[in-house]
Design a protein around this motif. Structure first.
Motif, PDB file in Angstrom:
ATOM      1  N   VAL A  28       0.862  -1.178   0.000  1.00 40.96           N
ATOM      2  CA  VAL A  28       0.000   0.000   0.000  1.00 40.96           C
ATOM      3  C   VAL A  28       0.899   1.229   0.000  1.00 40.96           C
ATOM      4  O   VAL A  28       1.816   1.342   0.813  1.00 40.96           O
ATOM      5  CB  VAL A  28      -0.905   0.018   1.247  1.00 40.96           C
ATOM      6  CG1 VAL A  28      -1.730   1.292   1.278  1.00 40.96           C
ATOM      7  CG2 VAL A  28      -1.800  -1.206   1.245  1.00 40.96           C
ATOM      8  N   VAL A  29       0.668   2.129  -0.929  1.00 44.73           N
ATOM      9  CA  VAL A  29       1.451   3.353  -1.029  1.00 44.73           C
ATOM     10  C   VAL A  29       0.543   4.522  -0.691  1.00 44.73           C
ATOM     11  O   VAL A  29      -0.511   4.694  -1.293  1.00 44.73           O
ATOM     12  CB  VAL A  29       2.026   3.540  -2.454  1.00 44.73           C
ATOM     13  CG1 VAL A  29       2.780   4.843  -2.551  1.00 44.73           C
ATOM     14  CG2 VAL A  29       2.894   2.359  -2.830  1.00 44.73           C
ATOM     15  N   ALA A  30       0.955   5.291   0.293  1.00 47.44           N
ATOM     16  CA  ALA A  30       0.165   6.470   0.679  1.00 47.44           C
ATOM     17  C   ALA A  30       0.435   7.594  -0.313  1.00 47.44           C
ATOM     18  O   ALA A  30       1.581   7.895  -0.627  1.00 47.44           O
ATOM     19  CB  ALA A  30       0.544   6.914   2.082  1.00 47.44           C
ATOM     20  N   MET A  31      -0.603   8.182  -0.801  1.00 47.27           N
ATOM     21  CA  MET A  31      -0.476   9.300  -1.741  1.00 47.27           C
ATOM     22  C   MET A  31      -0.550  10.606  -0.963  1.00 47.27           C
ATOM     23  O   MET A  31      -1.335  10.726  -0.032  1.00 47.27           O
ATOM     24  CB  MET A  31      -1.605   9.257  -2.777  1.00 47.27           C
ATOM     25  CG  MET A  31      -1.645   7.989  -3.598  1.00 47.27           C
ATOM     26  SD  MET A  31      -0.157   7.745  -4.588  1.00 47.27           S
ATOM     27  CE  MET A  31      -0.377   9.002  -5.808  1.00 47.27           C
ATOM     28  N   GLU A  32       0.267  11.554  -1.373  1.00 50.57           N
ATOM     29  CA  GLU A  32       0.214  12.880  -0.748  1.00 50.57           C
ATOM     30  C   GLU A  32      -1.046  13.601  -1.196  1.00 50.57           C
ATOM     31  O   GLU A  32      -1.515  13.407  -2.318  1.00 50.57           O
ATOM     32  CB  GLU A  32       1.432  13.705  -1.148  1.00 50.57           C
ATOM     33  CG  GLU A  32       2.712  13.217  -0.512  1.00 50.57           C
ATOM     34  CD  GLU A  32       3.837  14.204  -0.707  1.00 50.57           C
ATOM     35  OE1 GLU A  32       3.553  15.381  -0.983  1.00 50.57           O
ATOM     36  OE2 GLU A  32       4.983  13.790  -0.585  1.00 50.57           O
ATOM     37  N   PRO A  33      -1.598  14.448  -0.326  1.00 45.64           N
ATOM     38  CA  PRO A  33      -2.768  15.221  -0.725  1.00 45.64           C
ATOM     39  C   PRO A  33      -2.444  16.128  -1.910  1.00 45.64           C
ATOM     40  O   PRO A  33      -1.315  16.586  -2.048  1.00 45.64           O
ATOM     41  CB  PRO A  33      -3.108  16.054   0.505  1.00 45.64           C
ATOM     42  CG  PRO A  33      -2.217  15.598   1.602  1.00 45.64           C
ATOM     43  CD  PRO A  33      -1.178  14.721   1.022  1.00 45.64           C
ATOM     44  N   ALA A  34      -3.434  16.381  -2.747  1.00 40.13           N
ATOM     45  CA  ALA A  34      -3.226  17.203  -3.935  1.00 40.13           C
ATOM     46  C   ALA A  34      -2.694  18.585  -3.586  1.00 40.13           C
ATOM     47  O   ALA A  34      -1.932  19.171  -4.337  1.00 40.13           O
ATOM     48  CB  ALA A  34      -4.532  17.325  -4.721  1.00 40.13           C
ATOM     49  N   ALA A  35      -3.058  19.118  -2.422  1.00 41.43           N
ATOM     50  CA  ALA A  35      -2.628  20.462  -2.046  1.00 41.43           C
ATOM     51  C   ALA A  35      -1.122  20.553  -1.851  1.00 41.43           C
ATOM     52  O   ALA A  35      -0.549  21.612  -1.969  1.00 41.43           O
ATOM     53  CB  ALA A  35      -3.337  20.904  -0.769  1.00 41.43           C
ATOM     54  N   SER A  36      -0.443  19.413  -1.569  1.00 37.02           N
ATOM     55  CA  SER A  36       0.990  19.469  -1.324  1.00 37.02           C
ATOM     56  C   SER A  36       1.814  19.317  -2.598  1.00 37.02           C
ATOM     57  O   SER A  36       3.029  19.305  -2.539  1.00 37.02           O
ATOM     58  CB  SER A  36       1.391  18.415  -0.294  1.00 37.02           C
ATOM     59  OG  SER A  36       1.194  17.130  -0.830  1.00 37.02           O
ATOM     60  N   VAL A  37       1.165  19.174  -3.746  1.00 33.22           N
ATOM     61  CA  VAL A  37       1.870  19.005  -5.009  1.00 33.22           C
ATOM     62  C   VAL A  37       2.505  20.315  -5.472  1.00 33.22           C
ATOM     63  O   VAL A  37       3.596  20.321  -6.009  1.00 33.22           O
ATOM     64  CB  VAL A  37       0.912  18.446  -6.093  1.00 33.22           C
ATOM     65  CG1 VAL A  37       1.584  18.430  -7.438  1.00 33.22           C
ATOM     66  CG2 VAL A  37       0.446  17.066  -5.695  1.00 33.22           C
ATOM     67  N   GLY A  38       1.876  21.423  -5.239  1.00 30.56           N
ATOM     68  CA  GLY A  38       2.383  22.714  -5.683  1.00 30.56           C
ATOM     69  C   GLY A  38       3.208  23.393  -4.611  1.00 30.56           C
ATOM     70  O   GLY A  38       3.704  22.750  -3.680  1.00 30.56           O
ATOM     71  N   PRO A  39       3.361  24.694  -4.714  1.00 24.11           N
ATOM     72  CA  PRO A  39       4.123  25.419  -3.705  1.00 24.11           C
ATOM     73  C   PRO A  39       3.438  25.347  -2.345  1.00 24.11           C
ATOM     74  O   PRO A  39       2.229  25.163  -2.251  1.00 24.11           O
ATOM     75  CB  PRO A  39       4.144  26.856  -4.225  1.00 24.11           C
ATOM     76  CG  PRO A  39       3.027  26.955  -5.180  1.00 24.11           C
ATOM     77  CD  PRO A  39       2.790  25.581  -5.731  1.00 24.11           C
ATOM     78  N   ARG A  40       4.243  25.461  -1.285  1.00 23.65           N
ATOM     79  CA  ARG A  40       3.681  25.382   0.059  1.00 23.65           C
ATOM     80  C   ARG A  40       4.435  26.318   0.985  1.00 23.65           C
ATOM     81  O   ARG A  40       5.556  26.718   0.708  1.00 23.65           O
ATOM     82  CB  ARG A  40       3.702  23.961   0.581  1.00 23.65           C
ATOM     83  CG  ARG A  40       5.067  23.366   0.672  1.00 23.65           C
ATOM     84  CD  ARG A  40       4.978  21.845   0.880  1.00 23.65           C
ATOM     85  NE  ARG A  40       6.277  21.245   0.743  1.00 23.65           N
ATOM     86  CZ  ARG A  40       7.152  21.109   1.722  1.00 23.65           C
ATOM     87  NH1 ARG A  40       6.844  21.512   2.938  1.00 23.65           N
ATOM     88  NH2 ARG A  40       8.324  20.553   1.520  1.00 23.65           N
ATOM     89  N   ILE A  41       3.769  26.652   2.062  1.00 22.13           N
ATOM     90  CA  ILE A  41       4.358  27.515   3.080  1.00 22.13           C
ATOM     91  C   ILE A  41       4.491  26.691   4.352  1.00 22.13           C
ATOM     92  O   ILE A  41       3.519  26.100   4.822  1.00 22.13           O
ATOM     93  CB  ILE A  41       3.510  28.770   3.314  1.00 22.13           C
ATOM     94  CG1 ILE A  41       3.551  29.637   2.063  1.00 22.13           C
ATOM     95  CG2 ILE A  41       4.000  29.539   4.538  1.00 22.13           C
ATOM     96  CD1 ILE A  41       2.658  30.842   2.091  1.00 22.13           C
TER      97      ILE A  41
END
Length: 192
Positions: free
Chosen positions: A4-17
Motif C-alpha cells: 500500500v502506497v500512501a499518496m500525498e494530498p493534492a494540495a501538497s503538489v504545488g508550492p507550500r508555506i
C-alpha cells in the motif's frame, strides 16, 4: 499481498508555506536567518511580531513576560521540489500570528509588489542582488539567497511572487529541537 502506497494530498503538489518556531533566540537556524535578513531590514513591524534588539516604551517587565511566552518563528515558501523560493521578512511571536498574517497576504495578491535591493558590497561586481516582496507597501517576504545577476534576481522574484498567493499553508509548525537540530512536523498532528 500488494504493498500500500500512501499518496500525498493534492494540495501538497504545488508550492507550500511551512512555519518554523524556535525554543530559544539563540537557535543557530534563527541566528542564520537574522544575519541574512539584516541587510534587508527597514521600516516598522506590526505588534504581533518580535522586534529583537529594538527598544520600546513598553514596561520592561511586561515585555519580558510576553517575550518569554513567545515562540518566535518565521515562514518559508517552498516549491514542489522543496527548493526555497522565499522566506518571511518578519519574525513572528507565535505560529498563530504567522499563519494568520500569511492568510491575509494570500487573500489580496494585487497588494503584492517586488522591490529590488542590493546586498553587502563584495568585490568589483557591484555586490549581490536580492529582492523583497511588500504587501500594501510593508515588507513581508525576502529572497532566500543573494543573486549574482539582475536577470537571475528578477526571475526568482517573479516565481516567488506567483507562487505565494496559491501556496498550500501548513497546519502545524516545524520546531527547533533542544540541540538546535530541526524537527519535522507531522501534518494533522496538531501543535505541540
Amino acid at each position: 499481498m500488494t504493498d500500500v502506497v500512501a499518496m500525498e494530498p493534492a494540495a501538497s503538489v504545488g508550492p507550500r508555506i511551512t512555519f518554523t518556531v524556535f525554543r530559544s533566540s539563540d537557535d543557530p537556524m534563527l541566528r542564520s536567518w537574522l544575519r541574512f535578513r539584516s541587510p534587508l531590514v527597514g521600516g516598522s513591524t506590526p505588534d504581533d511580531v518580535l522586534t529583537l534588539g529594538r527598544a520600546t516604551a513598553e514596561d520592561p517587565a511586561r515585555r519580558d513576560r510576553r517575550d518569554a511566552a513567545a515562540e518566535p518563528g518565521f515562514w518559508r515558501l517552498l516549491a514542489s521540489n522543496n527548493r526555497e523560493l522565499g522566506r518571511s521578512f518578519l519574525l513572528y511571536r507565535s505560529f498563530d500570528h504567522a499563519r494568520s498574517h500569511v492568510g491575509q497576504v494570500q487573500s489580496d495578491p494585487q497588494a503584492l509588489a517586488v522591490a529590488f535591493v542590493s546586498g553587502p558590497r563584495g568585490g568589483s561586481g557591484g555586490g549581490p542582488r536580492g529582492w523583497v516582496v511588500t504587501f500594501d507597501g510593508t515588507p513581508v517576504m525576502t529572497c532566500s539567497r543573494w543573486y549574482d545577476s539582475t536577470s537571475a534576481r528578477a526571475a526568482a522574484a517573479t516565481v516567488a511572487l506567483a507562487a505565494l498567493p496559491a501556496a498550500h499553508v501548513a497546519e502545524t509548525p516545524d520546531r527547533s529541537g533542544p540541540s538546535g537540530r530541526f524537527l519535522r512536523r507531522v501534518e494533522g498532528a496538531g501543535s505541540r
